[in-house]
Design a protein around this motif. Structure first.
Motif, PDB file in Angstrom:
ATOM      1  N   ALA A 161      27.320 -17.723  10.964  1.00 41.42           N
ATOM      2  CA  ALA A 161      28.063 -17.161  12.097  1.00 41.42           C
ATOM      3  C   ALA A 161      29.304 -17.961  12.441  1.00 41.42           C
ATOM      4  O   ALA A 161      30.210 -17.465  13.104  1.00 41.42           O
ATOM      5  N   PHE A 162      29.350 -19.219  11.991  1.00 37.08           N
ATOM      6  CA  PHE A 162      30.434 -20.108  12.396  1.00 37.08           C
ATOM      7  C   PHE A 162      31.453 -20.382  11.294  1.00 37.08           C
ATOM      8  O   PHE A 162      32.355 -21.200  11.478  1.00 37.08           O
ATOM      9  N   ALA A 163      31.313 -19.720  10.148  1.00 39.33           N
ATOM     10  CA  ALA A 163      32.246 -19.960   9.040  1.00 39.33           C
ATOM     11  C   ALA A 163      33.665 -19.544   9.421  1.00 39.33           C
ATOM     12  O   ALA A 163      34.630 -20.234   9.096  1.00 39.33           O
ATOM     13  N   GLY A 164      33.783 -18.396  10.116  1.00 36.23           N
ATOM     14  CA  GLY A 164      35.101 -17.920  10.532  1.00 36.23           C
ATOM     15  C   GLY A 164      36.003 -17.635   9.340  1.00 36.23           C
ATOM     16  O   GLY A 164      35.570 -17.615   8.183  1.00 36.23           O
ATOM     17  N   LYS A 165      37.278 -17.448   9.602  1.00 34.69           N
ATOM     18  CA  LYS A 165      38.230 -17.156   8.531  1.00 34.69           C
ATOM     19  C   LYS A 165      38.515 -18.399   7.685  1.00 34.69           C
ATOM     20  O   LYS A 165      38.717 -18.318   6.486  1.00 34.69           O
ATOM     21  N   LYS A 166      38.536 -19.554   8.355  1.00 34.52           N
ATOM     22  CA  LYS A 166      38.911 -20.791   7.673  1.00 34.52           C
ATOM     23  C   LYS A 166      37.965 -21.143   6.541  1.00 34.52           C
ATOM     24  O   LYS A 166      38.390 -21.574   5.461  1.00 34.52           O
ATOM     25  N   TRP A 167      36.647 -20.971   6.777  1.00 32.55           N
ATOM     26  CA  TRP A 167      35.662 -21.399   5.796  1.00 32.55           C
ATOM     27  C   TRP A 167      34.940 -20.212   5.147  1.00 32.55           C
ATOM     28  O   TRP A 167      33.937 -20.409   4.457  1.00 32.55           O
ATOM     29  N   LYS A 168      35.446 -19.023   5.344  1.00 34.73           N
ATOM     30  CA  LYS A 168      34.759 -17.828   4.831  1.00 34.73           C
ATOM     31  C   LYS A 168      34.630 -17.865   3.306  1.00 34.73           C
ATOM     32  O   LYS A 168      33.552 -17.599   2.755  1.00 34.73           O
ATOM     33  N   LYS A 169      35.716 -18.184   2.613  1.00 36.89           N
ATOM     34  CA  LYS A 169      35.684 -18.215   1.151  1.00 36.89           C
ATOM     35  C   LYS A 169      34.722 -19.283   0.661  1.00 36.89           C
ATOM     36  O   LYS A 169      33.920 -19.046  -0.258  1.00 36.89           O
ATOM     37  N   PHE A 170      34.786 -20.458   1.274  1.00 34.14           N
ATOM     38  CA  PHE A 170      33.887 -21.550   0.899  1.00 34.14           C
ATOM     39  C   PHE A 170      32.433 -21.165   1.137  1.00 34.14           C
ATOM     40  O   PHE A 170      31.576 -21.350   0.259  1.00 34.14           O
ATOM     41  N   PHE A 171      32.138 -20.608   2.313  1.00 27.77           N
ATOM     42  CA  PHE A 171      30.750 -20.303   2.642  1.00 27.77           C
ATOM     43  C   PHE A 171      30.221 -19.150   1.790  1.00 27.77           C
ATOM     44  O   PHE A 171      29.044 -19.140   1.426  1.00 27.77           O
ATOM     45  N   THR A 172      31.084 -18.196   1.462  1.00 23.37           N
ATOM     46  CA  THR A 172      30.670 -17.100   0.583  1.00 23.37           C
ATOM     47  C   THR A 172      30.197 -17.642  -0.759  1.00 23.37           C
ATOM     48  O   THR A 172      29.158 -17.218  -1.288  1.00 23.37           O
ATOM     49  N   ALA A 173      30.936 -18.611  -1.297  1.00 29.56           N
ATOM     50  CA  ALA A 173      30.546 -19.230  -2.568  1.00 29.56           C
ATOM     51  C   ALA A 173      29.214 -19.958  -2.436  1.00 29.56           C
ATOM     52  O   ALA A 173      28.355 -19.906  -3.338  1.00 29.56           O
ATOM     53  N   GLN A 174      29.018 -20.635  -1.300  1.00 29.70           N
ATOM     54  CA  GLN A 174      27.772 -21.360  -1.074  1.00 29.70           C
ATOM     55  C   GLN A 174      26.587 -20.409  -0.950  1.00 29.70           C
ATOM     56  O   GLN A 174      25.503 -20.675  -1.478  1.00 29.70           O
ATOM     57  N   VAL A 175      26.775 -19.305  -0.260  1.00 28.33           N
ATOM     58  CA  VAL A 175      25.700 -18.324  -0.090  1.00 28.33           C
ATOM     59  C   VAL A 175      25.315 -17.718  -1.439  1.00 28.33           C
ATOM     60  O   VAL A 175      24.128 -17.542  -1.744  1.00 28.33           O
ATOM     61  N   LYS A 176      26.307 -17.422  -2.259  1.00 29.16           N
ATOM     62  CA  LYS A 176      26.026 -16.847  -3.584  1.00 29.16           C
ATOM     63  C   LYS A 176      25.243 -17.827  -4.446  1.00 29.16           C
ATOM     64  O   LYS A 176      24.359 -17.425  -5.204  1.00 29.16           O
ATOM     65  N   GLN A 177      25.551 -19.111  -4.307  1.00 34.53           N
ATOM     66  CA  GLN A 177      24.796 -20.120  -5.056  1.00 34.53           C
ATOM     67  C   GLN A 177      23.393 -20.315  -4.491  1.00 34.53           C
ATOM     68  O   GLN A 177      22.516 -20.865  -5.163  1.00 34.53           O
ATOM     69  N   THR A 178      23.196 -19.852  -3.266  1.00 36.01           N
ATOM     70  CA  THR A 178      21.907 -20.018  -2.587  1.00 36.01           C
ATOM     71  C   THR A 178      21.045 -18.764  -2.707  1.00 36.01           C
ATOM     72  O   THR A 178      19.923 -18.732  -2.234  1.00 36.01           O
ATOM     73  N   ARG A 179      21.570 -17.743  -3.342  1.00 32.04           N
ATOM     74  CA  ARG A 179      20.887 -16.449  -3.406  1.00 32.04           C
ATOM     75  C   ARG A 179      19.460 -16.561  -3.914  1.00 32.04           C
ATOM     76  O   ARG A 179      18.532 -15.967  -3.351  1.00 32.04           O
ATOM     77  N   ASP A 180      19.256 -17.315  -4.985  1.00 34.53           N
ATOM     78  CA  ASP A 180      17.902 -17.443  -5.548  1.00 34.53           C
ATOM     79  C   ASP A 180      16.942 -18.083  -4.559  1.00 34.53           C
ATOM     80  O   ASP A 180      15.785 -17.654  -4.428  1.00 34.53           O
ATOM     81  N   SER A 181      17.407 -19.105  -3.853  1.00 37.75           N
ATOM     82  CA  SER A 181      16.551 -19.772  -2.855  1.00 37.75           C
ATOM     83  C   SER A 181      16.185 -18.808  -1.735  1.00 37.75           C
ATOM     84  O   SER A 181      15.044 -18.787  -1.257  1.00 37.75           O
ATOM     85  N   LEU A 182      17.142 -18.018  -1.307  1.00 32.03           N
ATOM     86  CA  LEU A 182      16.886 -17.048  -0.240  1.00 32.03           C
ATOM     87  C   LEU A 182      15.826 -16.040  -0.660  1.00 32.03           C
ATOM     88  O   LEU A 182      14.954 -15.671   0.124  1.00 32.03           O
ATOM     89  N   ARG A 183      15.886 -15.592  -1.892  1.00 33.24           N
ATOM     90  CA  ARG A 183      14.918 -14.603  -2.377  1.00 33.24           C
ATOM     91  C   ARG A 183      13.537 -15.211  -2.594  1.00 33.24           C
ATOM     92  O   ARG A 183      12.521 -14.618  -2.238  1.00 33.24           O
ATOM     93  N   VAL A 184      13.506 -16.404  -3.171  1.00 28.99           N
ATOM     94  CA  VAL A 184      12.225 -17.066  -3.459  1.00 28.99           C
ATOM     95  C   VAL A 184      11.454 -17.355  -2.178  1.00 28.99           C
ATOM     96  O   VAL A 184      10.253 -17.097  -2.083  1.00 28.99           O
ATOM     97  N   HIS A 185      12.166 -17.850  -1.155  1.00 25.39           N
ATOM     98  CA  HIS A 185      11.479 -18.304   0.056  1.00 25.39           C
ATOM     99  C   HIS A 185      11.183 -17.176   1.044  1.00 25.39           C
ATOM    100  O   HIS A 185      10.611 -17.433   2.107  1.00 25.39           O
ATOM    101  N   LEU A 186      11.523 -15.955   0.671  1.00 24.56           N
ATOM    102  CA  LEU A 186      11.044 -14.816   1.471  1.00 24.56           C
ATOM    103  C   LEU A 186       9.528 -14.754   1.427  1.00 24.56           C
ATOM    104  O   LEU A 186       8.890 -14.225   2.336  1.00 24.56           O
ATOM    105  N   TRP A 187       8.970 -15.322   0.361  1.00 23.27           N
ATOM    106  CA  TRP A 187       7.507 -15.383   0.199  1.00 23.27           C
ATOM    107  C   TRP A 187       7.064 -16.838   0.132  1.00 23.27           C
ATOM    108  O   TRP A 187       6.170 -17.190  -0.637  1.00 23.27           O
TER     109      TRP A 187
END
Length: 248
Positions: A161-187
């Motif tokens: 929620a706090f990435a804003g415009k300044k860090w949006k590109k950076f955080f988008t890259a971080q979230v994409k790299q975290t995708r597997d962790s997000l899916r795995v830990h749903l269970w």
């Protein structure tokens, strides 16, 4: 002579008593002094108190570093408006604790306080701290410690929620790299971590363009996605309480 001996004995008795007490309660002694200063803020500035915590946060003792983070957390909760004036100093201490090389307790405490403090300041004025917090939090999403994983998901969801415009590109890259962790830990084996992960995935969905993939959610979570996101962003301590007590 008898009177002289009594005086000598009387003077020497307090010494071992003081030393043993000092060994038993060094942390209590330190924090009682700090608490006294907090009650007397008219005479002792808040900045000086924060400097005391800053000094202890650099201590070689992991216990002292941990207690310094706890004290900083208490200060943040009790006097949030006053602490905001020293935002950069507080953020610096918390980020430093987040990267503690040996103590998981210090790291966990730092994450919990960061979640609360970011809610208090609504993510404003983070500057480059945003990068440091994001990178370290990401590494803790897969930690073996349940408490660290849970707090990491809560904090990572806030950052969305706090990435804003300044860090949006950076955080988008971080979230994409975290995708597997997000899916795995749903269970995740820990149900509280799994719930925190679901809330975080909701918060990160704009960065993954996943707006309609919530079939895994319970009926209650489908009714209250907005509430979960708002609590995650601004009042994570309440969200943690609700999860812990199975209210949500």
């Amino acid at each position: 002579m008898d009177q002289k001996k009594k005086r000598i004995l009387g003077q020497s008795l307090p010494i071992p008593t003081f030393q043993s007490r000092k060994k038993r309660t060094p942390m209590m002694s330190f924090f009682s002094k700090v608490s006294g200063k907090l009650r007397l803020q008219n005479r002792e500035s808040l900045k000086k108190v924060i400097f005391i915590f800053a000094e202890r946060a650099q201590d070689s003792s992991a216990k002292k570093r941990h207690m310094a983070m706890k004290g900083l957390g208490t200060l943040t909760c009790e006097s949030p408006n006053k602490v905001k004036k020293y935002k950069k100093m507080v953020l610096g201490l918390l980020v430093h604790g987040l990267y503690d090389p040996v103590s998981s307790d210090v790291i966990h405490e730092s994450m919990k306080i960061l979640s609360i403090f970011l809610g208090k300041i609504q993510g404003k004025g983070l500057g480059s701290f945003f990068i440091d917090i994001t990178l370290q939090t990401r590494t803790l999403l897969d930690d073996e410690d349940d408490n660290l994983r849970y707090s990491a998901f809560v904090l990572f969801g806030q950052l969305a929620a706090f990435a804003g415009k300044k860090w949006k590109k950076f955080f988008t890259a971080q979230v994409k790299q975290t995708r597997d962790s997000l899916r795995v830990h749903l269970w995740d084996r820990n149900p509280q971590v799994a719930k925190a992960c679901k809330t975080t995935l909701q918060a990160c969905s704009p960065y993954l363009r996943l707006r309609k993939e919530y079939s895994f959610q319970s009926e209650e979570e489908q009714r209250n996605p907005k509430l979960c996101r708002q609590l995650s962003h601004y009042h994570p301590e309440l969200l943690q309480f609700f999860y812990a007590n199975k209210i949500m």
